[in-house]
Structures are given as C-alpha cells and as structure tokens.
Design an enzyme around this catalytic site. Sequence first.
Site, PDB file in Angstrom:
ATOM      1  N   SER A 101     -62.588 -35.947 -46.719  1.00 41.21           N
ATOM      2  CA  SER A 101     -61.440 -36.689 -46.234  1.00 41.21           C
ATOM      3  C   SER A 101     -60.473 -35.748 -45.493  1.00 41.21           C
ATOM      4  O   SER A 101     -60.847 -35.139 -44.500  1.00 41.21           O
ATOM      5  CB  SER A 101     -60.779 -37.403 -47.415  1.00 41.21           C
ATOM      6  OG  SER A 101     -59.797 -38.291 -47.003  1.00 41.21           O
ATOM      7  N   HIS A 126     -64.259 -39.855 -43.321  1.00 43.26           N
ATOM      8  CA  HIS A 126     -64.120 -41.311 -43.374  1.00 43.26           C
ATOM      9  C   HIS A 126     -62.770 -41.683 -42.782  1.00 43.26           C
ATOM     10  O   HIS A 126     -61.996 -40.817 -42.393  1.00 43.26           O
ATOM     11  CB  HIS A 126     -64.288 -41.848 -44.798  1.00 43.26           C
ATOM     12  CG  HIS A 126     -63.219 -41.424 -45.762  1.00 43.26           C
ATOM     13  ND1 HIS A 126     -63.197 -41.844 -47.056  1.00 43.26           N
ATOM     14  CD2 HIS A 126     -62.130 -40.626 -45.624  1.00 43.26           C
ATOM     15  CE1 HIS A 126     -62.146 -41.323 -47.675  1.00 43.26           C
ATOM     16  NE2 HIS A 126     -61.497 -40.581 -46.822  1.00 43.26           N
TER      17      HIS A 126
END
Length: 196
Positions: A101, A126
């Site tokens: 992330s 993501h």
Amino acid sequence: MPIGVPKVPFRSPGEEDASWVDVYNRLYRERLLFLGQEVDSEISNQLIGLMVYLSIEDDTKDLYLFINSPGGWVIPGVAIYDTMQFVRPDVHTICMGLAASMGSFILVGGEITKRLAFPHARVMIHQPASSFYEAQTGEFLLEAEELLKLRETLTKVYGQRTGKPLWVVSEDMERDVFMSATEAQAHGIIDLVAVE
C-alpha cells in the site's frame, strides 16, 4: 521480559569516551532511516524531520530508507514521498520484508536506479481505501470525491516512476496486487533485487 531498544556505543568526533545510544539513533547518524510500521502522522513527521535535518547537515551524502511496512494513511505517506523528492540528497529505498500500500508508494519514490528489494521481499499495490463506511451520505460523497483525487495522484506518480502507461497502473490498482522482488523489478517499482 522486554529488553527495549538495544543500546550501542557511539563516539562523537573529537570525543575520547563513547556514549551509549539506542541503535536507531546510531544508525540515523549514518543516514540510515527505517519505516518499520504502519504509516501514520507520527512516523511520517519523524522521518520527514530526519530527512530534512540530515539534508541540511550534509546535502552531498545519500540517505537510505529501509521499508518493512503494511502501508497506512495516504496523506502522511504522500508527505514522506514529497519530502524524498524535495531534499537534495538522493534517497535510496530498500524493501525488506513487505512494502504494501503506502509502503510501496514510498518505495517507488526512491531515487530512480537506487530502489532495491531483498530477494524474498513482497510488494503490494492497490487503490486508496476509505475509513468512513458509516458516514452520512453527504460526508461519504465528499470523501469519495477526495478518494478519486488521491487515486488519480497516486496513479500518476506510479506511472511516472515505473514507466508504465496510466491504464496499466490503474488496472493494477483495482485490486490488491502482490509481487515478488523480481516481479516488482519487472513492474518498475524497484530497480534492483539484492543478491543473496
């Protein structure tokens, strides 16, 4: 019984006797920084302060940021990324363990050609997520608009830093995409895989 942060001897230039400092302070003096937790405002401010201080102290010596992070808050992560671009010394990024992330966003923000991962490291990208699922409709719409802006910003940065077309990056960010160090290198997130 916890031992706390280990202490190591450190001798300042010109001093006869060494003093005992915690291992992280000793490593900071060698320009080695660590992101080993979730990204939040506290760790973000600490790393930003260290990067700015070390840059002022000597803007010719590179900084090394070791990352083992599950990700975290977007804005504090972007603040770390922006500081890495702002300071004069090159910032090497080294993934050890996991850069997921916002951890992967900070990893990709290292000086191009100076981004590295250990052989068994994992990288995950993501899209940014919302933390307000139970908000009122009006608040949710405002947050959704902000999330779209943040996603656009992150997508552009990933595209610029990896050399991938925006549509490829956008497609990859639709879901959690986990990569090995070799796959992250092929994806352009890192430049080198450390040799075993």
